[in-house]
Enzyme design. Structure first.
Site, PDB file in Angstrom:
ATOM      1  N   ASN A   1       0.869  -1.181   0.000  1.00 40.35           N
ATOM      2  CA  ASN A   1       0.000   0.000   0.000  1.00 40.35           C
ATOM      3  C   ASN A   1       0.910   1.236   0.000  1.00 40.35           C
ATOM      4  O   ASN A   1       1.479   1.600   1.025  1.00 40.35           O
ATOM      5  CB  ASN A   1      -0.891  -0.036   1.251  1.00 40.35           C
ATOM      6  CG  ASN A   1      -1.919   1.076   1.262  1.00 40.35           C
ATOM      7  OD1 ASN A   1      -1.862   1.991   0.435  1.00 40.35           O
ATOM      8  ND2 ASN A   1      -2.836   1.024   2.205  1.00 40.35           N
TER       9      ASN A   1
ATOM     10  N   ARG B   1      -2.470  -2.109  -3.601  1.00 39.03           N
ATOM     11  CA  ARG B   1      -3.691  -1.336  -3.402  1.00 39.03           C
ATOM     12  C   ARG B   1      -3.600  -0.074  -4.266  1.00 39.03           C
ATOM     13  O   ARG B   1      -2.648   0.701  -4.123  1.00 39.03           O
ATOM     14  CB  ARG B   1      -3.831  -0.930  -1.942  1.00 39.03           C
ATOM     15  CG  ARG B   1      -5.078  -0.105  -1.746  1.00 39.03           C
ATOM     16  CD  ARG B   1      -5.048   0.677  -0.472  1.00 39.03           C
ATOM     17  NE  ARG B   1      -6.204   1.554  -0.440  1.00 39.03           N
ATOM     18  CZ  ARG B   1      -6.247   2.689   0.207  1.00 39.03           C
ATOM     19  NH1 ARG B   1      -5.197   3.117   0.872  1.00 39.03           N
ATOM     20  NH2 ARG B   1      -7.327   3.424   0.189  1.00 39.03           N
TER      21      ARG B   1
ATOM     22  N   HIS C   1     -13.267   2.965  -0.597  1.00 42.24           N
ATOM     23  CA  HIS C   1     -13.345   1.923   0.443  1.00 42.24           C
ATOM     24  C   HIS C   1     -13.948   0.617  -0.091  1.00 42.24           C
ATOM     25  O   HIS C   1     -14.462  -0.187   0.678  1.00 42.24           O
ATOM     26  CB  HIS C   1     -14.206   2.364   1.645  1.00 42.24           C
ATOM     27  CG  HIS C   1     -13.662   3.494   2.445  1.00 42.24           C
ATOM     28  ND1 HIS C   1     -14.450   4.473   2.981  1.00 42.24           N
ATOM     29  CD2 HIS C   1     -12.393   3.798   2.827  1.00 42.24           C
ATOM     30  CE1 HIS C   1     -13.712   5.343   3.648  1.00 42.24           C
ATOM     31  NE2 HIS C   1     -12.455   4.950   3.559  1.00 42.24           N
TER      32      HIS C   1
ATOM     33  N   ARG D   1     -13.236  16.130   6.984  1.00 41.71           N
ATOM     34  CA  ARG D   1     -13.923  16.425   5.698  1.00 41.71           C
ATOM     35  C   ARG D   1     -15.386  16.747   5.944  1.00 41.71           C
ATOM     36  O   ARG D   1     -16.042  16.099   6.768  1.00 41.71           O
ATOM     37  CB  ARG D   1     -13.832  15.226   4.757  1.00 41.71           C
ATOM     38  CG  ARG D   1     -12.430  14.932   4.315  1.00 41.71           C
ATOM     39  CD  ARG D   1     -12.386  13.685   3.446  1.00 41.71           C
ATOM     40  NE  ARG D   1     -11.266  12.847   3.840  1.00 41.71           N
ATOM     41  CZ  ARG D   1     -11.144  11.563   3.559  1.00 41.71           C
ATOM     42  NH1 ARG D   1     -12.075  10.940   2.857  1.00 41.71           N
ATOM     43  NH2 ARG D   1     -10.104  10.885   3.969  1.00 41.71           N
TER      44      ARG D   1
ATOM     45  N   GLU E   1      -8.371  -5.035   5.009  1.00 47.17           N
ATOM     46  CA  GLU E   1      -8.181  -4.757   3.583  1.00 47.17           C
ATOM     47  C   GLU E   1      -6.985  -5.514   3.008  1.00 47.17           C
ATOM     48  O   GLU E   1      -7.019  -5.936   1.859  1.00 47.17           O
ATOM     49  CB  GLU E   1      -8.032  -3.239   3.367  1.00 47.17           C
ATOM     50  CG  GLU E   1      -9.400  -2.550   3.432  1.00 47.17           C
ATOM     51  CD  GLU E   1      -9.346  -1.067   3.759  1.00 47.17           C
ATOM     52  OE1 GLU E   1      -8.981  -0.734   4.898  1.00 47.17           O
ATOM     53  OE2 GLU E   1      -9.667  -0.262   2.884  1.00 47.17           O
TER      54      GLU E   1
END
Ligand code: ADP
Length: 414
Positions: free
Chosen positions: A23, A107, A196, A257, A400
């Site tokens: 990743n 990823r 996601h 956010r 993940e």
């Protein structure tokens, strides 16, 4: 593509695939080496401050304390080289040769409209990922750097790209298009992509397994609530809608956010504060959300503490967060025309009984009922619904890296 490898410190042979999951961030590279027969993580770590001063490799061999090495990590190729060195190191390593690695899973954040699933990487795939850079200028370039570094160092090892966006390519056009002139879609590919995806796919799959049902026969709402947060309507194992959009700024209020706002606010703020496009983007991505509303922190633990101490803005921030989660759960039950289960996952979803409870109040009419004693029990995977609830509420730890490793195994088996 099954390997026979000798694991140092082990007496026998392990016969299965070894997947190295990578990743890559702009200045970091995280890795996990997973043995697929047992799905055990043999070693994992992180190269940080790549290309900056004081770079370091932090490595953990299963069961051993973390090792920290200050190394020259001026670019991603150097970082990858350091990862391979430590994985094959006599003292800290877990394999004898880098050829023991059967496949590398990368990823990749943005696959645009091109990638609807994970793919074996070849030159054309790399070109296509580069074509998506405009859509993810911060995230895709390091992903490409990670792929190129591996290609230099292990040219004969197959590589797989697993995209955050791919799972959502099943969202229908009436849900992924914005009500802008159609040419914005045709010219600039402005549409909902969603993110996601690996996590939503993984936890919905686990929920189906826990219910003893085929994924094709389930309607599940998955709530990935971390610093970044999104919700997904997973109908028969396919994403039907999701809260993030063209970028990961849309939908829920998040750590920093803003999530959904009236779009006219953007130009209003630009005028009032004399902001450039870049400044207002930064404002909405880094200074808004839970941090902006509470004025305390982006971390839910700090906000919960302040709420307990009677801080009014902390209370508003938490109320706002849970209100939106509840809205989307109900909305997505409507989108799918039914609901078998909801899943809470990621940092907040897995660890915070209060948020789970608050986000599901008034949803009893859908059949969602939480048992508070179970909700307060910590577990990797747990059904926290009351016995008679018509809809199951699960808490499932997302993984993940394992999901990426499984995608690699499935693709190579083909
Ligand atoms: P990301 O991967 O998007 O950075 P994570 O999934 O790691 O985010 O989630 C991070 C968030 O999880 C933190 O901001 C923190 O608020 C929250 N979190 C972690 N542990 C707890 C806890 N025990 N209670 C409440 N919130 C928690």
């Amino acid at each position: 593509m099954y390997d026979v490898v000798v694991l140092p410190g082990h007496t026998g042979y392990v016969i299965d695939m070894m997947v190295l999951v990578i990743n890559s961030g702009s200045s970091s590279l995280k890795y996990q080496l997973i043995e697929m027969k047992t799905e055990r993580v043999l070693a994992k770590g992180l190269c940080e401050r790549i290309g900056l001063d004081q770079p370091a490799l932090k490595h953990t061999k299963n069961g051993d304390p973390q090792v920290v090495k200050q190394l020259d990590l001026s670019d991603h190729t150097k970082a990858m080289s350091a990862v391979i060195s430590i994985l094959t190191d006599k003292e800290h390593g877990v394999i004898t040769d880098m050829n023991d690695i059967s496949v590398v899973g990368h990823r990749i954040v943005h696959g645009g409209e091109k990638f609807t699933d994970s793919v074996l990487i070849d030159d054309e795939v790399v070109n296509e990922i580069e074509n998506c850079i405009e859509l993810a200028p911060l995230h895709n370039p390091p992903g490409v750097s990670g792929i190129k570094a591996c290609k230099v160092l292990m040219p004969n090892t197959p590589m797989v790209a697993v995209f955050d966006t791919a799972f959502h390519q099943s969202v229908p056009s009436h849900a992924y298009l914005y009500a802008l002139p159609y040419e914005m879609y045709e010219t600039y590919r402005i549409r909902k992509y969603g993110f996601h995806g690996t996590s939503h796919k993984y936890v919905s799959g686990r929920a189906a397994e826990l219910m003893g049902k085929k994924i094709e026969d389930t309607k599940i709402v998955t709530c990935h609530l971390g610093n970044g947060a999104s919700i997904c309507a997973v109908n028969g194992g396919k994403s039907m809608d999701t809260t993030m959009g063209f970028t990961p700024l849309a939908g829920l209020a998040m750590g920093t956010r803003c999530g959904d706002i009236d779009p006219a606010i953007v130009t209003f703020i630009m005028n009032k504060k004399n902001y450039t496009a870049e400044q207002v983007n930064d404002y909405m991505n880094k200074q808004s959300g839970m941090l902006g509303v509470s004025g305390i922190s982006s971390d839910f633990r700090d906000i919960l503490k302040a709420d307990e101490e009677g801080n009014e803005r902390a209370k508003i921030a938490l109320d706002m967060f849970c209100y939106r989660v509840r809205n989307y759960i109900a909305q997505y039950a409507g989108v799918m025309g039914g609901l078998d289960a909801i899943v809470f996952t990621a940092g907040v979803g897995e660890n915070n009984p209060f948020i789970r409870s608050r986000s599901t109040t008034r949803l009893g009419f859908l059949g969602i009922e939480i048992d508070e004693a179970k909700n307060n029990t910590k577990a990797e995977e747990i059904d926290v619904s009351t016995e008679n609830a018509k809809v199951r509420t699960f808490v499932i730890a997302t993984n993940e890296e394992l999901a990426i490793a499984r995608e690699c195994k499935t693709l190579l088996a083909k």
